[in-house]
Design an enzyme around this catalytic site. Structure first.
Site, PDB file in Angstrom:
ATOM      1  N   MET A   1      61.115   7.826  43.924  1.00  0.00           N
ATOM      2  CA  MET A   1      60.872   6.381  43.946  1.00  0.00           C
ATOM      3  C   MET A   1      61.270   5.722  42.630  1.00  0.00           C
ATOM      4  SD  MET A   1      56.966   7.252  43.964  1.00  0.00           S
ATOM      5  CE  MET A   1      57.637   8.719  44.767  1.00  0.00           C
ATOM      6  N   PRO A   2      62.546   5.801  42.293  1.00  0.00           N
ATOM      7  CA  PRO A   2      62.961   5.242  40.997  1.00  0.00           C
ATOM      8  C   PRO A   2      62.907   3.710  40.992  1.00  0.00           C
ATOM      9  CG  PRO A   2      64.617   6.750  41.899  1.00  0.00           C
ATOM     10  CD  PRO A   2      63.659   6.446  42.999  1.00  0.00           C
ATOM     11  N   TYR A   3      62.795   3.180  39.783  1.00  0.00           N
ATOM     12  CA  TYR A   3      62.885   1.745  39.542  1.00  0.00           C
ATOM     13  C   TYR A   3      63.953   1.554  38.466  1.00  0.00           C
ATOM     14  CZ  TYR A   3      61.864  -2.855  37.688  1.00  0.00           C
ATOM     15  OH  TYR A   3      61.979  -4.144  37.255  1.00  0.00           O
ATOM     16  N   PHE A  47      64.142   1.086  43.948  1.00  0.00           N
ATOM     17  CA  PHE A  47      64.161  -0.358  43.678  1.00  0.00           C
ATOM     18  C   PHE A  47      65.164  -0.642  42.566  1.00  0.00           C
ATOM     19  CE2 PHE A  47      59.538  -1.790  44.846  1.00  0.00           C
ATOM     20  CZ  PHE A  47      59.739  -1.351  46.137  1.00  0.00           C
TER      21      PHE A  47
ATOM     22  N   LYS E   7      63.593   4.180  35.479  1.00  0.00           N
ATOM     23  CA  LYS E   7      62.287   4.839  35.467  1.00  0.00           C
ATOM     24  C   LYS E   7      62.229   5.813  36.638  1.00  0.00           C
ATOM     25  CE  LYS E   7      59.797   0.878  33.554  1.00  0.00           C
ATOM     26  NZ  LYS E   7      59.751   1.258  32.134  1.00  0.00           N
TER      27      LYS E   7
END
Lengths: 73, 73, 73, 73, 73, 73
Positions: A1-3, A47, E7
């Site tokens: 679930m990277p941002y 995201f 991130k």
């Protein structure tokens, strides 16, 4: 679930337009693919947020990009 | 002295309005209360910054939210 | 698809522990609920990232929190 | 190669103007100089990004700055 | 002069290691190339910062990733 | 009520130490003073957060800083 947050200058002068919608779509698709290729991250929960920063608000070399560009042209 | 940054999409189309002023006031009051309840943080030095992101600039599933919403409707 | 970043100090001295795992779970649950209540955001695509900042790296009043705490005690 | 992000309120009411271009130039020059003086960082690769945040989107004391300012005046 | 912040979770359990140095090199090379391909940005002034976030500090679905992973296994 | 985030590399090799506590105190005092001088901001509500980024996690020129430094030495 990277941002992922991508900050780029809003080119075309102080009130200029930044990257086109098509270019932003390419950045989003490309970085999502990269995270899947390198780390196996699921695109469904990746995201990406793109921030377009006015030239007056971005500094490098201790100067506003507005000033740097004026000297280059 | 917490610092909280909330990023949400600016709904209502590419030029749409984001959350109302009243909704933003509720987010600020709510997250400040949460930090006081859970960690005992002082509201006087709790900062909250809300960023409203255009739909073209937010990506998920490798696509712009603009595209995702168009398919949903 | 909100993204929330919460920055808090890592209490208990320069090498102190920050909030407990249980407290972090409460912050995540609480802010996700808040975004659902106020803006109708779907918890499935609400991301929360908590950063714990060493006291030496957080400044307020022009001083490190380490110094502020030393004067308070 | 430091990266500095400065967030300030966009003063002058909800649609008010933020800091002037000259003030932003001073912030960029000043923080770049500070990083050179304290840590010996090269100005050529020091980036500064200034974000101007609407008063409705900044919270402190659990309230929007818009509300805090209204009570002060 | 783009700035990119990526991130990702620090996988392998609460004390687990995140992406390897080689994987981080691939992310940096890939996203820098993407910005050159799509927007013509100069790699010399493209910054990439990778943050590795402990599973306890990342929330989705109102839960810590630690909890989500425990239910999946 | 400004919020300033300063990101610098954690020098001294992959496990190296970053700036000293004294240097961080100087950064915090200096940037707080700058915001007071240029914009009249109150130091009491100026927050500064310093992030120290491992050399492997910072990219420039499409490479990790670890690689850039190895070539320079």
């Amino acid at each position: 679930m990277p941002y992922v947050n991508i900050k780029v200058t809003q080119e075309g002068g102080p009130n200029g337009t930044g990257p086109s919608s098509e270019e932003k779509a390419q950045l989003i698709a490309g970085v999502t693919q990269l995270l899947q290729d390198v780390l196996g991250k699921n695109p469904a929960t990746t995201f990406v947020v793109i921030d377009e920063v006015p030239l007056d608000n971005w500094g490098m070399q201790g100067q506003q990009v507005t000033q740097i560009r004026a000297k280059q042209s």
